[in-house]
Design a protein around this motif. Structure first.
Motif, PDB file in Angstrom:
ATOM      1  N   ASN A 276       0.548  22.749  47.776  1.00  0.00           N
ATOM      2  CA  ASN A 276       0.397  21.328  47.517  1.00  0.00           C
ATOM      3  C   ASN A 276       0.550  21.059  46.019  1.00  0.00           C
ATOM      4  N   ARG A 277       1.240  19.977  45.700  1.00  0.00           N
ATOM      5  CA  ARG A 277       1.325  19.523  44.306  1.00  0.00           C
ATOM      6  C   ARG A 277       0.925  18.060  44.251  1.00  0.00           C
ATOM      7  N   ARG A 278      -0.018  17.756  43.364  1.00  0.00           N
ATOM      8  CA  ARG A 278      -0.413  16.364  43.108  1.00  0.00           C
ATOM      9  C   ARG A 278      -0.008  15.997  41.695  1.00  0.00           C
ATOM     10  N   GLU A 279       0.695  14.872  41.569  1.00  0.00           N
ATOM     11  CA  GLU A 279       1.060  14.319  40.272  1.00  0.00           C
ATOM     12  C   GLU A 279       0.448  12.923  40.193  1.00  0.00           C
ATOM     13  N   SER A 280      -0.543  12.774  39.356  1.00  0.00           N
ATOM     14  CA  SER A 280      -1.269  11.513  39.250  1.00  0.00           C
ATOM     15  C   SER A 280      -1.298  11.072  37.794  1.00  0.00           C
ATOM     16  N   SER A 281      -1.531   9.786  37.584  1.00  0.00           N
ATOM     17  CA  SER A 281      -1.574   9.256  36.222  1.00  0.00           C
ATOM     18  C   SER A 281      -2.437   8.014  36.204  1.00  0.00           C
ATOM     19  N   GLN A 282      -2.853   7.615  34.998  1.00  0.00           N
ATOM     20  CA  GLN A 282      -3.691   6.443  34.818  1.00  0.00           C
ATOM     21  C   GLN A 282      -3.314   5.742  33.518  1.00  0.00           C
ATOM     22  N   VAL A 283      -3.493   4.441  33.503  1.00  0.00           N
ATOM     23  CA  VAL A 283      -3.327   3.637  32.295  1.00  0.00           C
ATOM     24  C   VAL A 283      -4.682   3.075  31.919  1.00  0.00           C
ATOM     25  N   GLY A 284      -5.094   3.264  30.679  1.00  0.00           N
ATOM     26  CA  GLY A 284      -6.363   2.738  30.183  1.00  0.00           C
ATOM     27  C   GLY A 284      -6.145   1.876  28.952  1.00  0.00           C
ATOM     28  N   TYR A 285      -7.238   1.432  28.370  1.00  0.00           N
ATOM     29  CA  TYR A 285      -7.165   0.570  27.181  1.00  0.00           C
ATOM     30  C   TYR A 285      -8.023   1.183  26.089  1.00  0.00           C
ATOM     31  N   ARG A 286      -7.537   1.110  24.835  1.00  0.00           N
ATOM     32  CA  ARG A 286      -8.264   1.681  23.709  1.00  0.00           C
ATOM     33  C   ARG A 286      -8.500   0.651  22.615  1.00  0.00           C
ATOM     34  N   GLN A 287      -9.690   0.680  22.085  1.00  0.00           N
ATOM     35  CA  GLN A 287      -9.985   0.028  20.815  1.00  0.00           C
ATOM     36  C   GLN A 287      -9.801   1.081  19.716  1.00  0.00           C
ATOM     37  N   LEU A 288      -9.360   0.655  18.556  1.00  0.00           N
ATOM     38  CA  LEU A 288      -9.219   1.560  17.410  1.00  0.00           C
ATOM     39  C   LEU A 288      -9.994   0.965  16.243  1.00  0.00           C
ATOM     40  N   ALA A 289     -10.983   1.692  15.754  1.00  0.00           N
ATOM     41  CA  ALA A 289     -11.743   1.256  14.577  1.00  0.00           C
ATOM     42  C   ALA A 289     -11.258   2.053  13.362  1.00  0.00           C
ATOM     43  N   LEU A 290     -10.618   1.368  12.417  1.00  0.00           N
ATOM     44  CA  LEU A 290     -10.107   2.002  11.207  1.00  0.00           C
ATOM     45  C   LEU A 290     -11.001   1.668  10.028  1.00  0.00           C
ATOM     46  N   ASP A 291     -11.461   2.693   9.313  1.00  0.00           N
ATOM     47  CA  ASP A 291     -12.302   2.504   8.136  1.00  0.00           C
ATOM     48  C   ASP A 291     -11.450   2.614   6.872  1.00  0.00           C
ATOM     49  N   TYR A 292     -11.435   1.530   6.115  1.00  0.00           N
ATOM     50  CA  TYR A 292     -10.707   1.509   4.840  1.00  0.00           C
ATOM     51  C   TYR A 292     -11.709   1.720   3.712  1.00  0.00           C
ATOM     52  N   ALA A 293     -11.473   2.715   2.864  1.00  0.00           N
ATOM     53  CA  ALA A 293     -12.421   3.113   1.831  1.00  0.00           C
ATOM     54  C   ALA A 293     -12.394   2.144   0.649  1.00  0.00           C
TER      55      ALA A 293
ATOM     56  N   ASP B  86      -7.565  20.068  20.177  1.00  0.00           N
ATOM     57  CA  ASP B  86      -8.130  18.897  19.509  1.00  0.00           C
ATOM     58  C   ASP B  86      -9.383  18.401  20.233  1.00  0.00           C
ATOM     59  N   SER B  87      -9.408  18.533  21.551  1.00  0.00           N
ATOM     60  CA  SER B  87     -10.601  18.153  22.299  1.00  0.00           C
ATOM     61  C   SER B  87     -11.732  19.142  22.047  1.00  0.00           C
ATOM     62  N   GLN B  88     -11.402  20.422  22.003  1.00  0.00           N
ATOM     63  CA  GLN B  88     -12.422  21.438  21.728  1.00  0.00           C
ATOM     64  C   GLN B  88     -13.011  21.273  20.334  1.00  0.00           C
ATOM     65  N   ASN B  89     -12.181  20.895  19.374  1.00  0.00           N
ATOM     66  CA  ASN B  89     -12.604  20.823  17.975  1.00  0.00           C
ATOM     67  C   ASN B  89     -13.126  19.449  17.569  1.00  0.00           C
ATOM     68  N   SER B  90     -13.405  18.598  18.546  1.00  0.00           N
ATOM     69  CA  SER B  90     -13.907  17.242  18.272  1.00  0.00           C
ATOM     70  C   SER B  90     -12.965  16.461  17.367  1.00  0.00           C
ATOM     71  N   ASN B  91     -11.669  16.659  17.586  1.00  0.00           N
ATOM     72  CA  ASN B  91     -10.677  15.988  16.751  1.00  0.00           C
ATOM     73  C   ASN B  91     -10.043  14.791  17.471  1.00  0.00           C
ATOM     74  N   THR B  92     -10.620  14.390  18.603  1.00  0.00           N
ATOM     75  CA  THR B  92     -10.148  13.200  19.312  1.00  0.00           C
ATOM     76  C   THR B  92     -11.077  12.053  18.941  1.00  0.00           C
ATOM     77  N   TYR B  93     -10.544  11.063  18.254  1.00  0.00           N
ATOM     78  CA  TYR B  93     -11.347  10.023  17.624  1.00  0.00           C
ATOM     79  C   TYR B  93     -11.951   9.081  18.662  1.00  0.00           C
ATOM     80  N   ASN B  94     -13.277   8.956  18.611  1.00  0.00           N
ATOM     81  CA  ASN B  94     -14.020   8.057  19.499  1.00  0.00           C
ATOM     82  C   ASN B  94     -13.686   8.297  20.972  1.00  0.00           C
ATOM     83  N   PHE B  95     -13.531   9.557  21.335  1.00  0.00           N
ATOM     84  CA  PHE B  95     -13.233   9.885  22.718  1.00  0.00           C
ATOM     85  C   PHE B  95     -13.996  11.148  23.081  1.00  0.00           C
ATOM     86  N   SER B  96     -13.986  11.462  24.369  1.00  0.00           N
ATOM     87  CA  SER B  96     -14.748  12.617  24.829  1.00  0.00           C
ATOM     88  C   SER B  96     -14.178  13.901  24.244  1.00  0.00           C
TER      89      SER B  96
END
Length: 1004
Positions: free
Chosen positions: A379-396, A593-603
């Motif tokens: 069996n092969r399952r190919e699934s996908s999803q579309v979500g929405y993201r907010q992006l918070a950018l900090d300007y120094a 990037d997920s293991q290293n906490s390099n995904t911004y504001n995401f799991s």
């Protein structure tokens, strides 16, 4: 011996087989009473069979446990396009919530796109799925793979589905706590059958159609037989925007709470209740945050001091080019929270499933007339999803990307966000738009065995081994934190800097003197950037796909013998003895990037890796005590026992006893009592630490000083230094992890079922009537589960100030950052002290001759009486029955009429009204007299379907309509309930709307 039709009906029903509502089914071997005389005679010659709930061969379907059987033909007549729809229907699940393609955008066990089944609402890890009596291994993606994915099951060759809603751990193993589902495929087929089905929605906006095409065939010789199928199933995406009722989620306050400050925010631009984001107000977009200053307020704002701003080129005083939308006494709803791109989110996520199944056997003519048999499922399952993201950018502070009027303000915040070591001048809350996730899951199961006559007369043996593997590659588009940080740290570009490194005369600081280091500078802080109009080159640089891989394998070796011991006056004592070894392994490796906490504001997620194995020996016995004597046409005792020895959790024994008693021909009484022992699933033991986020509205300290709030909560929130009128601006961070290292223990449970079947003899010409009722009690001790973030927060903050200050119990799982006031909640796997479930099942079937044909009426009703759980023995007990997604009552009914080559059907599904109000206020220690003015209740829900079928010897055509009246899911106060639009996200509702279907099959 031969069996009468009436006897078959009584014994096969068990829990009301003849009264299966949605599908109106009888197993083909037992035949519906409106079938032809030839079919009845064939059924009367039925040989030995094995039906779910027992491993003993019988010449009837008799069992003390409740069993429902669903045939393939009736599933087609109901318009169900996939095995998932069959198994997740209200009639099988009793209205309990299931995980299907509605949940593609949520964090679920098994990953996005998985479809699982949970009997009695006790979770898929406590429901065992079998294929031809042998367990289906888990499949899916991410670290929480632990249950069978219904997507892998072959639909083309299904003959029937047997559903046991009774504990059976002593018969099948530890995960059969709430029940067992056995999918039985055809064992012989001559020729080829081609079948196609299409389900098309009738909504003007379309989307969400389903299609299925299959080819099945078989051939045989004197000593061999072979059967196989190939099929393709597709479900098109249904977006949120395709259904008008989901377009504008609102707070939904009733107005009764206005005296306490709770009412819908009226958008001054429209004069209507404001549309919120899909997480009900937790997202701010098209806005910047700065230090507070005076300025011009936006429509609907109050005061003159603001710290949140929205671009407005017409503003020429105060903060030029910006209008104030937050700060001080301003309602958060003044800000922008809704983006039309949110309507592109997947409501039902799309999926394509390809399945190949082959099975066969060869008679050796030796070893007790043995047959070598084999099965292979791919069996092969190919699934996908579309979500929405907010992006918070900090300007120094000091960044050349910040315009002068904002650069002149005081810094916004110190050393946080995307500017480590620097103060933040402004934060842009950008509505970035949509992002994609996709998964590919390859599943393979191979099995080979041998079965034949044992050397003891009338005994048989069966030995087999199987190996199953599931391998998934899952990808999600993510903002990479290190690239965002690098792109925001800019300086003037030296002469000769490569063009791709320059934006408006500036380049990334890390690239000065090192032009070979790829870095695209961040965009300027202006109205276009704030509005989500971002440079494509920069987006392609910072927004990248992150891919992980999940592997799950399971090996099984099983052997058993069964046959009669000796004969009593009432019949033969039948037994079964067996042994089994199982070994499972999980290896989930998220992207680096997920293991290293390099995904911004995401799991983020760590590696999940672990193995476990178990040896088991088990036995079963059936003793006919009385038969065909006064007041005891039948009295049969059954018993089973199992010894289990896990590598991880040691050993234990389980047992089950059952009794079937028929005092008179029209009444059968039955009952079972059994125990279960379940070692935690691999992901429950070894899940790598995973971090995710939920909306800021989940912070229970929001408006903690409002009238009617639990005084303990108010005191505890104040003790953390939170100001009056506090409103959280940071998402709640949720940590999940396996519990093995924390001492997670195995769970034990008991299951009692008592029932009766009534089949009175009606006057001639009145037809046949069957009625069944079953009462059940399930109690799980040390149940393995997650308590839930909301429950942890409410129990912590509602505890006494002394308990809160001690940081024990639930509060040990909660931490608040004193600098940002952001919450972190640990929601790992723990042993819940007690999980109790009581309920009743009712089933009715009536059949009579009418005119040239026969009329059959089926009805099935489920009544949950009690559902309670506690983490600690001292916790208060709440009965969640009747709350959202947990109906007290549900029912299905159908009426069908058959004549000649025609059959028609009308079906109804019903879900009782539900409400969270009493439960919410009880859990939070608040009084309904201080009502917030919410209506977190939904009305009862009806779903109708109709179909007609014509068939001859080799062609069958079925057409019909599902959701005839286009019933929409009911609504509630969206801000409190969550879900889609203002409707709770519940699998029992039809979010697709009316659809028409056609099914055609042709035999060659």
């Amino acid at each position: 011996m031969s069996i009468s039709k009436e006897r078959l009906l009584t014994s096969t029903m068990v829990a009301g087989l003849a009264a299966f509502s949605v599908l109106s089914v009888m197993p083909s071997a037992a035949m519906a009473q409106d079938q032809s005389q030839d079919d009845e005679e064939e059924a009367a010659e039925l040989g030995d069979v094995v039906v779910v709930g027992s491993r003993i061969r019988r010449d009837t379907y008799n069992s003390p446990s409740p069993v429902t059987v669903i045939t393939r033909d009736d599933a087609v007549l109901a318009g169900l396009a996939s095995t998932t729809e069959i198994l997740q229907g209200t009639a099988v699940t009793g209205g309990s919530a299931q995980i299907n393609n509605l949940f593609g955008g949520f964090v679920v066990d098994g990953g996005p796109g998985v479809n699982t089944v949970s009997l009695r609402g006790l979770g898929p890890t406590r429901t065992l799925v079998l294929l031809n009596g042998r367990r289906v291994a888990p499949a899916g993606s991410r670290g929480s793979v632990g249950s069978a994915d219904l997507n892998v099951l072959p639909s083309a060759l299904i003959e029937r589905v047997e559903v046991l809603r009774d504990g059976a751990s002593s018969i099948y193993g530890s995960d059969a706590v709430a029940g067992v589902i056995n999918i039985v495929t055809r064992d012989n087929l001559e020729g080829i059958i081609v079948e196609g089905q299409y389900n098309a929605t009738t909504d003007a906006n379309g989307e969400g159609d389903q299609s299925r095409f299959s080819v099945a065939g078989g051939l045989s010789g004197d000593r061999w037989h072979l059967i196989g199928s190939a099929e393709y199933y597709s479900r098109e995406e249904l977006t949120v925007g395709a259904r008008d009722w989901a377009h504008c989620p609102t707070a939904g306050f009733t107005g009764e709470g206005a005296a306490f400050g709770f009412s819908d925010y009226i958008d001054p631009m429209t004069g209507e209740s404001k549309c919120f984001s899909l997480d009900n107000g937790g997202v701010t977009i098209n806005t910047i945050g700065t230090a507070a200053r005076t300025g011009v307020g936006a429509p609907g704002s109050v005061g003159t001091a603001f710290n949140r701003w929205r671009p407005n080129s017409a503003v020429t005083t105060g903060l030029v080019g910006f209008e104030g939308v937050g700060g001080g006494a301003n309602n958060l709803s003044v800000r922008d929270t809704f983006d039309p791109d949110m309507l592109n989110n997947s409501l039902y996520s799309p999926v394509d499933v390809t399945t190949f199944f082959v099975a066969g056997g060869y008679d050796l003519g030796a070893l007790g007339n043995a047959e070598i048999y084999a099965e292979s499922l791919f069996n092969r399952r190919e699934s996908s999803q579309v979500g929405y993201r907010q992006l918070a950018l900090d300007y120094a502070t000091g960044s050349p990307l910040v315009p002068a009027q904002i650069a002149a303000l005081a810094p916004f915040a110190p050393n946080q966000g995307l500017n480590p070591g620097s103060t933040v001048q402004a934060r842009a809350f950008i509505g970035f738009g949509n992002y994609d996730s996709w998964q590919t899951v390859d599943f393979a199961k191979n099995l080979v065995g041998i079965r034949g006559d044992f050397f003891i007369p009338d005994w048989e043996y069966d030995v087999y081994g199987s190996y199953t593997s599931s391998e998934s590659e899952y990808t999600s588009e993510q903002f990479l934190t290190d690239r965002l940080v690098r792109s925001l740290n800019v300086v003037a570009a030296p002469v000769g800097t490569p063009d791709y490194l320059v934006r408006g005369g500036f380049t990334c600081a890390a690239n000065v003197g090192a032009p070979t280091t790829m870095c695209i500078p961040a965009p300027f802080l202006n109205s276009a950037t704030i509005g989500g109009d971002l440079p494509a080159d920069w987006v392609n640089y910072v927004f990248r796909p992150v891919t992980g891989v999940t592997k799950y394998t399971e090996s099984v070796f099983s052997a058993g013998i069964n046959g009669p011991l000796f004969t009593l006056p009432a019949g033969q004592i039948q037994t079964y003895f067996g042994a089994e070894y199982r070994e499972a392994e999980i290896d989930d490796t998220p992207g680096l990037d997920s293991q290293n906490s390099n995904t911004y504001n995401f799991s983020t997620a760590a590696i999940t890796r672990g193995t476990d194995s178990v040896w088991e020996v088990f036995g079963e016995i059936e003793i006919p005590l009385l038969a065909n004597v006064p007041l005891a046409q039948e009295l049969t005792l059954t018993a089973s026992g199992r010894y289990t020895d896990y590598e991880s959790y040691g050993d234990d024994t389980t047992y089950k006893v059952g009794l079937v008693y028929t005092p008179v021909s029209f009444l059968t009484l039955r009952g079972t009592y059994g125990t279960s022992y379940r070692a935690p699933a691999l992901f429950e033991q070894f899940l790598g630490a995973t971090a995710g986020f939920i909306g800021s509205g989940n912070d229970v300290c929001n408006d903690y000083d409002a009238p009617g709030v639990n005084p303990n909560r108010a005191a505890n929130c104040a003790s953390e230094g939170l100001p009056a009128g506090f409103t959280a601006t940071s998402s709640v961070r949720v940590l999940q992890a396996g519990g093995a290292a924390a001492g997670l223990a195995a769970e034990t449970s008991s299951n009692l079922t008592i029932g009766a079947i009534l089949q009175p003899s009606l006057p001639a010409g009145w037809g046949d009537l069957s009625f069944a009722v079953d009462y059940y009690e399930i109690e799980v001790d040390n149940g393995v589960d997650q308590v839930g973030t909301g429950y942890i927060l409410s129990q912590c903050y509602n505890s006494t100030p002394a308990e809160f200050a001690s940081n024990t119990g639930y509060c040990a799982l909660v931490e608040r950052n004193p600098a940002t006031n952001g919450l972190t909640v640990t929601n790992g796997y723990v042993n819940i002290a007690t999980d109790v479930l009581h309920g009743l099942d009712y089933n009715l079937r009536y059949r009579t001759d009418v005119g040239p044909g026969s009329l059959v009426l089926n009805a099935s009703v489920t009544n949950y009486i009690t559902r309670e759980s506690q983490l600690f023995p001292t916790d208060p007990v709440f009965n969640s029955v009747g709350t959202l997604n947990d109906p007290e009552w549900s029912a299905t009914a159908s009426v069908s009429y058959s004549w000649d080559q025609w059959r028609t059907r009308w079906g109804v599904e019903w879900i009782d009204a539900m409400s969270d109000e009493d439960d919410y206020f009880a859990r939070n220690g608040e009084s309904l007299q201080n009502d917030y003015g919410i209506d977190s209740s939904v009305d009862e829900y009806f779903l109708h379907s109709a179909s007609v079928q014509w068939s001859n010897d080799d062609v069958t055509a079925t057409v019909g309509v599902r959701n005839v009246f286009n019933e929409r899911p009911p609504t509630a106060s969206g801000y409190w309930v969550g879900g889609i639009g203002n409707s709770p996200l519940y699998s029992g509702y039809d979010f697709v709307g009316r659809s028409v279907f056609i099914n055609l099959s042709k035999s060659f």
